[in-house]
Design a protein around this motif. Structure first.
Motif, PDB file in Angstrom:
ATOM      1  N   VAL A  54       0.836  -1.209   0.000  1.00  0.00           N
ATOM      2  CA  VAL A  54       0.000   0.000   0.000  1.00  0.00           C
ATOM      3  C   VAL A  54       0.868   1.256   0.000  1.00  0.00           C
ATOM      4  O   VAL A  54       0.643   2.183  -0.788  1.00  0.00           O
ATOM      5  CB  VAL A  54      -0.969  -0.002   1.208  1.00  0.00           C
ATOM      6  CG1 VAL A  54      -1.685   1.328   1.351  1.00  0.00           C
ATOM      7  CG2 VAL A  54      -1.976  -1.132   1.062  1.00  0.00           C
ATOM      8  N   ILE A  55       1.886   1.295   0.851  1.00  0.00           N
ATOM      9  CA  ILE A  55       2.762   2.460   0.918  1.00  0.00           C
ATOM     10  C   ILE A  55       3.530   2.625  -0.386  1.00  0.00           C
ATOM     11  O   ILE A  55       3.667   3.736  -0.906  1.00  0.00           O
ATOM     12  CB  ILE A  55       3.717   2.356   2.129  1.00  0.00           C
ATOM     13  CG1 ILE A  55       2.927   2.469   3.422  1.00  0.00           C
ATOM     14  CG2 ILE A  55       4.810   3.415   2.072  1.00  0.00           C
ATOM     15  CD1 ILE A  55       3.695   2.066   4.662  1.00  0.00           C
ATOM     16  N   GLY A  56       4.019   1.520  -0.938  1.00  0.00           N
ATOM     17  CA  GLY A  56       4.730   1.580  -2.221  1.00  0.00           C
ATOM     18  C   GLY A  56       3.839   2.068  -3.342  1.00  0.00           C
ATOM     19  O   GLY A  56       4.233   2.916  -4.147  1.00  0.00           O
ATOM     20  N   LEU A  76       0.858   3.837  -3.134  1.00  0.00           N
ATOM     21  CA  LEU A  76       0.401   5.212  -2.945  1.00  0.00           C
ATOM     22  C   LEU A  76       1.546   6.221  -3.058  1.00  0.00           C
ATOM     23  O   LEU A  76       1.372   7.305  -3.614  1.00  0.00           O
ATOM     24  CB  LEU A  76      -0.303   5.361  -1.596  1.00  0.00           C
ATOM     25  CG  LEU A  76      -1.627   4.619  -1.467  1.00  0.00           C
ATOM     26  CD1 LEU A  76      -2.195   4.771  -0.060  1.00  0.00           C
ATOM     27  CD2 LEU A  76      -2.632   5.083  -2.514  1.00  0.00           C
ATOM     28  N   GLY A  77       2.711   5.855  -2.549  1.00  0.00           N
ATOM     29  CA  GLY A  77       3.864   6.750  -2.655  1.00  0.00           C
ATOM     30  C   GLY A  77       4.243   7.013  -4.099  1.00  0.00           C
ATOM     31  O   GLY A  77       4.499   8.147  -4.503  1.00  0.00           O
ATOM     32  N   GLN A  78       4.252   5.972  -4.912  1.00  0.00           N
ATOM     33  CA  GLN A  78       4.617   6.147  -6.314  1.00  0.00           C
ATOM     34  C   GLN A  78       3.475   6.734  -7.141  1.00  0.00           C
ATOM     35  O   GLN A  78       3.719   7.383  -8.154  1.00  0.00           O
ATOM     36  CB  GLN A  78       5.071   4.819  -6.913  1.00  0.00           C
ATOM     37  CG  GLN A  78       6.441   4.409  -6.449  1.00  0.00           C
ATOM     38  CD  GLN A  78       7.520   5.380  -6.882  1.00  0.00           C
ATOM     39  OE1 GLN A  78       7.790   5.563  -8.056  1.00  0.00           O
ATOM     40  NE2 GLN A  78       8.142   6.013  -5.908  1.00  0.00           N
ATOM     41  N   ALA A  79       2.232   6.536  -6.727  1.00  0.00           N
ATOM     42  CA  ALA A  79       1.105   7.113  -7.464  1.00  0.00           C
ATOM     43  C   ALA A  79       1.156   8.637  -7.413  1.00  0.00           C
ATOM     44  O   ALA A  79       0.918   9.306  -8.425  1.00  0.00           O
ATOM     45  CB  ALA A  79      -0.220   6.602  -6.903  1.00  0.00           C
ATOM     46  N   GLY A  80       1.482   9.191  -6.254  1.00  0.00           N
ATOM     47  CA  GLY A  80       1.608  10.647  -6.148  1.00  0.00           C
ATOM     48  C   GLY A  80       2.730  11.182  -7.016  1.00  0.00           C
ATOM     49  O   GLY A  80       2.600  12.209  -7.679  1.00  0.00           O
ATOM     50  N   ALA A 135       4.472  -3.012  -7.022  1.00  0.00           N
ATOM     51  CA  ALA A 135       3.595  -1.938  -6.556  1.00  0.00           C
ATOM     52  C   ALA A 135       3.928  -0.628  -7.254  1.00  0.00           C
ATOM     53  O   ALA A 135       3.034   0.129  -7.648  1.00  0.00           O
ATOM     54  CB  ALA A 135       3.710  -1.779  -5.037  1.00  0.00           C
ATOM     55  N   PHE A 136       5.231  -0.348  -7.437  1.00  0.00           N
ATOM     56  CA  PHE A 136       5.644   0.872  -8.133  1.00  0.00           C
ATOM     57  C   PHE A 136       5.109   0.863  -9.564  1.00  0.00           C
ATOM     58  O   PHE A 136       4.561   1.856 -10.045  1.00  0.00           O
ATOM     59  CB  PHE A 136       7.163   1.005  -8.186  1.00  0.00           C
ATOM     60  CG  PHE A 136       7.849   1.102  -6.848  1.00  0.00           C
ATOM     61  CD1 PHE A 136       7.164   1.256  -5.666  1.00  0.00           C
ATOM     62  CD2 PHE A 136       9.230   1.022  -6.796  1.00  0.00           C
ATOM     63  CE1 PHE A 136       7.821   1.341  -4.453  1.00  0.00           C
ATOM     64  CE2 PHE A 136       9.901   1.114  -5.592  1.00  0.00           C
ATOM     65  CZ  PHE A 136       9.191   1.265  -4.419  1.00  0.00           C
TER      66      PHE A 136
END
Length: 183
Positions: free
Chosen positions: A34-36, A38-42, A160-161
């Motif tokens: 999830v963190i990976g 959402l972090g890369q989506a931004g 995820a990225f």
């Protein structure tokens, strides 16, 4: 290449013989995903559409956009070199949180102001924070799992990225076509 000269090799890896060890607990794996993502989506939002936004809505010339992209790559390289020191200072885990907030704050100038200067500054800052974020995330994700699971965690993180960049690029294209860059 000079920073690489100080690296030393790890001990050789020996495959374990016997029954398989249990996998990574989902209490670790799910937050990493999830963190990976959402972090890369931004980051992907402005990385994928930032130059097109500066071209179509801010009317920057291709040369000016190329200059901004070039500066962002230089600043990103410097940010990546500073990231390990900041990671030690802020502690693994907290460093990812700080870098994530840095990405979110870097998007604010381009979001609030329709001018080339904040748009270009956001582009430079987002890519620099991405360099720091990626380094910090990889270090943190490797530190919280056993050594035998690091290969899998690296693959899951990169999945995820890629999923973040893919969905933002695909979905963002439809959104931009429907409502434009600023609504």
């Amino acid at each position: 290449m000079l920073p690489v000269l100080g690296l030393t090799p790890n001990a050789p890896y020996q495959r374990a013989i016997g029954p398989r060890a249990p996998g990574v607990p989902s209490a670790i794996l799910l937050p990493l995903l999830v963190i990976g993502y959402l972090g890369q989506a931004g980051i992907a939002c402005y990385w994928m559409f930032g130059s097109a936004y500066m071209d179509s809505d801010l009317a920057l010339s291709p040369e000016a956009i190329g200059g901004i992209v070039s500066v962002s790559q230089i600043v990103s390289m410097l940010a990546a070199l500073v990231a390990p020191r900041l990671s030690r200072l802020w502690r693994p885990g907290r460093d990812v949180t700080f870098a994530t907030w840095g990405v979110a704050l870097a998007l604010v100038p381009a979001t609030l102001l329709g001018h080339w200067l904040p748009g270009g500054l956001s582009y430079i800052l987002v890519l620099a924070m991405n360099s720091m974020w990626t380094s910090m995330y990889q270090g943190w994700s490797m530190a919280i799992v056993d050594e035998k699971h690091r290969t899998m965690i690296s693959g899951v993180s990169n999945m995820a990225f890629g999923a973040a960049f893919g969905t933002v690029s695909f979905g963002g294209g439809f959104i931009v076509a429907a409502v434009g860059y600023r609504w």
